[in-house]
Design an enzyme around this catalytic site. Structure first.
Site, short mmCIF file in Angstrom:
data_model
loop_
_atom_site.label_atom_id
_atom_site.label_comp_id
_atom_site.label_asym_id
_atom_site.label_seq_id
_atom_site.Cartn_x
_atom_site.Cartn_y
_atom_site.Cartn_z
N SER A 66 10.96 -4.57 -0.74
CA SER A 66 10.84 -4.61 -2.21
C SER A 66 10.84 -3.22 -2.85
CB SER A 66 9.57 -5.36 -2.59
OG SER A 66 8.44 -4.83 -1.89
N GLU A 67 11.06 -2.18 -2.06
CA GLU A 67 10.89 -0.81 -2.58
C GLU A 67 11.77 -0.52 -3.78
OE1 GLU A 67 9.51 -0.58 1.71
OE2 GLU A 67 11.09 -1.61 0.59
N VAL A 68 13.06 -0.87 -3.72
CA VAL A 68 13.96 -0.48 -4.82
C VAL A 68 13.54 -1.12 -6.14
CG1 VAL A 68 15.94 -0.01 -3.33
CG2 VAL A 68 15.62 -2.33 -4.24
N ARG A 69 12.87 -2.25 -6.08
CA ARG A 69 12.44 -2.91 -7.32
C ARG A 69 11.25 -2.19 -7.96
NH1 ARG A 69 13.48 -9.41 -6.72
NH2 ARG A 69 15.60 -9.24 -5.89
N LEU A 70 10.64 -1.28 -7.19
CA LEU A 70 9.56 -0.45 -7.73
C LEU A 70 10.05 0.95 -8.06
CD1 LEU A 70 6.70 -1.41 -5.24
CD2 LEU A 70 7.04 -2.28 -7.56
#
Length: 268
Positions: free
Chosen positions: A133-137
């Protein structure tokens, strides 16, 4: 202060449990410190042959503790980032001479998947879900890519790293993140099955074989044949190899196999 990581050794198997369900076993500074100590303890314990990494609650690990990553009042990140010892922990798991089984008690996200990928085996309930989920943060799966990209199919890595999409346990097994996805009621039996098989292997042989799986594919055929012929001869004449051969010929368990019901110490 209640411990966030518990360690118990029994019958040659050390079980390390993440026990911070209030924040979904997030990788807080304190949890990472306790996990690092537990791993060192298990790796250094001569009575331990296999390590099982698991958690409590419905989530195995949700990744970084975002409360610790949030800006302080001055608008800058806190001075003690959650990632302070995370690379060392993943390296400890990846390089452990003792096989490490990840027994996922449930869902995993982001940094938690770095731990999953660092383990030699990963068994999860088929109801578990996963996401990078990193890119969404607005951040990137930087450190975990070191272990994850050694497991995942390249197309799948691009798909899930870039989209942050949630995917299920069956898909995780298909792309190489998991060893097995099983019904929840079969989870413990499956982990015990793998641990039991590993306990039958010679400790030195297991440590060396872990390295073979990773290094031999990178060798040329000629170099691989030459190096592996040397290693094979060395192992057949080693004390462990000779004991294993004698045990096979004499139809008895090898000396390194723990006796049924044997128990180790429980770490504080």
């Amino acid at each position: 202060m209640t411990a966030l990581v518990h360690h118990e050794a029994r019958g040659g198997v050390a079980t390390i449990t993440l026990d911070s369900p209030h924040n979904r076993n997030a990788l807080s500074v304190r949890l990472l410190g306790e996990l690092e100590r537990a791993l060192h303890h298990a790796i250094g314990d001569e009575g331990v042959r296999v390590i099982v990494l698991t958690g409590t609650g419905p989530v195995f690990c949700s990744g970084a503790d975002l409360k610790e990553q949030a800006p302080a009042q001055n608008g800058r990140p806190h001075d003690a980032p959650v990632t302070a010892s995370f690379p060392e922990i993943m390296s400890l798991v990846w390089g452990s001479p003792k096989p490490v089984i990840c027994r996922l008690n449930g869902t995993a996200r982001a940094g938690g998947l770095g731990l999953v990928a660092a383990c030699d085996f990963a068994i999860a309930p088929d109801s578990a879900t996963f996401a990078f989920s990193e890119v969404r943060l607005g951040v990137v799966p930087a450190m975990i890519s070191v272990t994850v990209l050694r497991r995942l199919d390249p197309r799948a890595a691009a798909e899930y790293f870039l989209t942050g999409e949630v995917f299920g346990a069956a898909r995780a097994a298909e792309i190489g993140l998991l060893t097995r996805a099983v019904p929840a009621e079969e989870l413990d039996a499956t982990v015990a099955h793998y641990a039991g098989m590993l306990l039958r292997g010679g400790p030195e042989s297991l440590a060396i074989t872990k390295q073979l799986v990773r290094t031999v594919p990178g060798m040329s055929v000629d170099d691989g044949m030459r190096e592996m012929a040397r290693l094979s001869a060395q192992r057949f004449t080693s004390p462990e190899g000779q004991e294993g051969i004698r045990a096979f010929m004499e139809k008895r368990p090898a000396s390194w196999i723990p006796e049924p019901g044997s128990e180790g110490d429980t770490a504080p």
